[in-house]
Design an enzyme around this catalytic site. Structure first.
Site, PDB file in Angstrom:
ATOM      1  N   ARG A  59       0.841  -1.216   0.000  1.00  0.00           N
ATOM      2  CA  ARG A  59       0.000   0.000   0.000  1.00  0.00           C
ATOM      3  C   ARG A  59       0.868   1.255   0.000  1.00  0.00           C
ATOM      4  NH1 ARG A  59      -1.608   2.285   4.502  1.00  0.00           N
ATOM      5  NH2 ARG A  59      -2.070   0.385   5.632  1.00  0.00           N
ATOM      6  N   TYR A 112     -16.537  14.257 -16.076  1.00  0.00           N
ATOM      7  CA  TYR A 112     -17.095  12.926 -15.840  1.00  0.00           C
ATOM      8  C   TYR A 112     -18.092  13.006 -14.674  1.00  0.00           C
ATOM      9  CZ  TYR A 112     -17.239   7.984 -14.587  1.00  0.00           C
ATOM     10  OH  TYR A 112     -17.659   6.720 -14.281  1.00  0.00           O
ATOM     11  N   ASP A 184      -7.610  17.009 -15.563  1.00  0.00           N
ATOM     12  CA  ASP A 184      -7.913  15.618 -15.872  1.00  0.00           C
ATOM     13  C   ASP A 184      -7.618  15.448 -17.366  1.00  0.00           C
ATOM     14  OD1 ASP A 184      -9.042  13.187 -16.588  1.00  0.00           O
ATOM     15  OD2 ASP A 184     -10.691  13.345 -15.163  1.00  0.00           O
ATOM     16  N   LYS A 209      -8.553   4.096 -19.207  1.00  0.00           N
ATOM     17  CA  LYS A 209      -8.867   4.499 -20.592  1.00  0.00           C
ATOM     18  C   LYS A 209      -7.660   4.330 -21.521  1.00  0.00           C
ATOM     19  CE  LYS A 209     -12.485   5.769 -18.314  1.00  0.00           C
ATOM     20  NZ  LYS A 209     -13.368   4.711 -17.881  1.00  0.00           N
TER      21      LYS A 209
HETATM   22  N1  LCS Z   1     -11.976  11.124 -15.447  1.00  0.00           N
HETATM   23  C1  LCS Z   1     -12.535  10.970 -16.656  1.00  0.00           C
HETATM   24  C2  LCS Z   1     -12.375  12.043 -17.683  1.00  0.00           C
HETATM   25  C3  LCS Z   1     -13.263   9.832 -16.945  1.00  0.00           C
HETATM   26  O1  LCS Z   1     -13.817   9.707 -18.150  1.00  0.00           O
HETATM   27  C4  LCS Z   1     -13.422   8.834 -15.944  1.00  0.00           C
HETATM   28  C5  LCS Z   1     -14.220   7.608 -16.175  1.00  0.00           C
HETATM   29  C6  LCS Z   1     -12.810   9.041 -14.697  1.00  0.00           C
HETATM   30  C7  LCS Z   1     -12.087  10.191 -14.482  1.00  0.00           C
HETATM   31  C8  LCS Z   1     -12.928   8.023 -13.593  1.00  0.00           C
HETATM   32  O2  LCS Z   1     -12.133   6.930 -13.905  1.00  0.00           O
HETATM   33  P1  LCS Z   1     -12.418   5.429 -13.364  1.00  0.00           P
HETATM   34  O3  LCS Z   1     -12.610   5.548 -11.898  1.00  0.00           O
HETATM   35  O4  LCS Z   1     -13.631   4.930 -14.043  1.00  0.00           O
HETATM   36  O5  LCS Z   1     -11.162   4.710 -13.722  1.00  0.00           O
HETATM   37  N2  LCS Z   1     -15.035   7.674 -17.307  1.00  0.00           N
HETATM   38  C9  LCS Z   1     -15.896   6.783 -17.676  1.00  0.00           C
HETATM   39  C10 LCS Z   1     -16.775   6.970 -18.766  1.00  0.00           C
HETATM   40  O6  LCS Z   1     -16.889   7.990 -19.449  1.00  0.00           O
HETATM   41  N3  LCS Z   1     -17.455   5.860 -18.957  1.00  0.00           N
HETATM   42  O7  LCS Z   1     -17.223   4.937 -17.979  1.00  0.00           O
HETATM   43  C11 LCS Z   1     -16.174   5.455 -17.114  1.00  0.00           C
END
Ligand code: LCS
Length: 406
Positions: A59, A112, A184, A209
């Site tokens: 961790r 998001y 972001d 992503k």
């Molecule tokens: N920031 C952006 C721009 C994102 O598109 C997402 C997830 C996150 C943060 C959060 O990331 P995660 O915790 O899912 O790894 N975006 C998603 C979307 O547009 N569709 O499903 C997840």
């Protein structure tokens, strides 16, 4: 960390974070262990006291995780990075580190959905207030900053509208007011945009992503500029505990090797498909950073190295037409997430941005009719053929409806 500063981005993608190891393995081993043995009681005590460097407990830090962190930090032009269990864990780590009760945050209104929800619920509960604005409008940014604003949080291009905010100008405004800028960079990846070089203080990604790129990992990362930021983020992350594990770090590190190649393909196909869609009679409106019709096309040209693989559009016939399209595609998969090798389609208002509520959605330009696609690396002709057959069904349904009404 090796210095690849004089080499190209493609080369860095392949070699960043890879250190020599005892057996000379070309691919570094996965340290799938929760804990590390101390040589003596004194050794353990001195590691905990920070008098000696070394691994203690996964961790806190793990060699496989650290190798991936170093790679992303190098690609982003940052000092160091912190691997998190998800993109949302990275977002939470950022706010938990940089804000406290009584502080204020300025955030893009198109981000998001769960990021908006986190600020409006968890952070609000702890006394951190947020003003959501259109960060593509610099006057709005200037007006929204208050004396207690600690963070200006920008997602550019924003999810799902693809609205673009000027990172360099926002950084100047924020810094004049002693606020930090967090970007972001998930939709661009370091292949297409480097917020730290543009003046931002912290960059974060959902590793889920483009960085991993293969839709088989949930992860996030925070990239910082200096040792003191690194230490304070590491302390928070260690307490919160939202770290990424060694195996997922290994997969992300593997994915990074093809990042440059994949992003080139996402951009090339994205541009072709967006231009094709823009001319299609069933398209009411379309947003893609590579189209001259994009309201912030010029800002995109200035700060992005490419338009990316995300396209958002609204069909004639609104949400019903959008639903029919989503149910008619065959190559595209109807799923949330993005940035993988496979093309995906989804409906922001009822899926990714549902949690934030209709009012906040509309304030961010996220209308009920919006459909979002993530362009994969399949042959572009196949992707277009799939959209064409699905749009034909929408067109037929629309003309039947018109006949009925006549
Ligand atoms: N920031 C952006 C721009 C994102 O598109 C997402 C997830 C996150 C943060 C959060 O990331 P995660 O915790 O899912 O790894 N975006 C998603 C979307 O547009 N569709 O499903 C997840």
């Amino acid at each position: 960390m090796k210095n690849h500063s004089k080499t190209d981005f493609e080369t860095k993608c392949v070699h960043s974070g890879i250190e020599e190891n005892e057996h000379g393995a070309v691919v570094p081993p996965i340290y799938q262990t929760s804990t590390f043995k101390f040589k003596t009681a004194q050794h353990g005590a001195s590691l905990f006291a920070g008098e000696e460097k070394g691994y203690i407990y996964t961790r806190m830090l793990n060699p496989t995780v650290e190798a991936m962190e170093n790679a992303v930090a190098e690609l982003e032009g940052g000092y160091k990075a912190l691997g998190c269990g998800s993109g949302m864990a990275a977002v939470h780590t950022v706010f938990a580190t940089l804000t406290q009760t009584g502080d204020h945050v300025v955030c893009s209104s198109a981000v998001y959905g769960p990021t908006t929800t986190l600020l409006n619920t968890v952070m609000k509960k702890f006394g951190v207030e947020t003003t959501f604005i259109d960060t593509s409008n610099l006057d709005e940014v200037k007006k929204a900053i208050k004396s207690n604003t600690k963070v200006v949080y920008v997602e550019t291009p924003g999810n799902p509208t693809l609205c673009i905010s000027d990172i360099a100008e926002i950084s100047k405004i924020a810094h004049k007011n002693n606020a930090l800028v967090v970007v972001d960079n998930t939709f661009m990846s370091p292949a297409l945009q480097n917020p730290l070089a543009l003046g931002a203080d912290v960059v974060l990604h959902s590793l889920t992503k483009f960085l991993n790129g293969h839709a088989d990992v949930i992860g996030g990362i925070v990239v910082v500029k200096d040792e003191s930021a690194y230490q304070s983020f590491r302390k928070t992350l260690n307490q919160i505990g939202g770290v990424i594990d060694p195996f997922n770090s290994f997969l992300v590190h593997r994915g990074l090797k093809t990042l440059a190649l994949r992003m080139e393909k996402h951009c090339e196909s994205g541009q072709i498909i967006a231009e094709w869609l823009e001319k299609h009679p069933m398209i009411e409106s379309i947003s893609y950073p590579g189209l001259k019709s994009h309201p912030q096309y010029e800002i995109g040209l200035k700060q992005q190295k490419g338009p990316g693989g995300m396209i958002t559009f609204e069909l004639r016939g609104g949400i019903e037409a959008g639903r029919l399209l989503m149910n008619s595609v065959k190559l595209f998969q109807l799923a949330v997430s993005l940035g993988g090798v496979e093309s995906l389609i989804q409906h922001p208002a009822s899926m990714t941005h549902f949690s934030m509520g209709k009012e906040a959605r509309l304030a961010g330009g996220i209308t009920d009719g919006l459909v979002r696609i993530s362009i994969g690396i399949e042959n572009v002709k196949d992707i277009i053929a799939d959209l064409e057959q699905a749009l034909k069904k929408v067109e037929e349904a629309n003309s039947k409806e018109v006949e009925v009404h006549v």
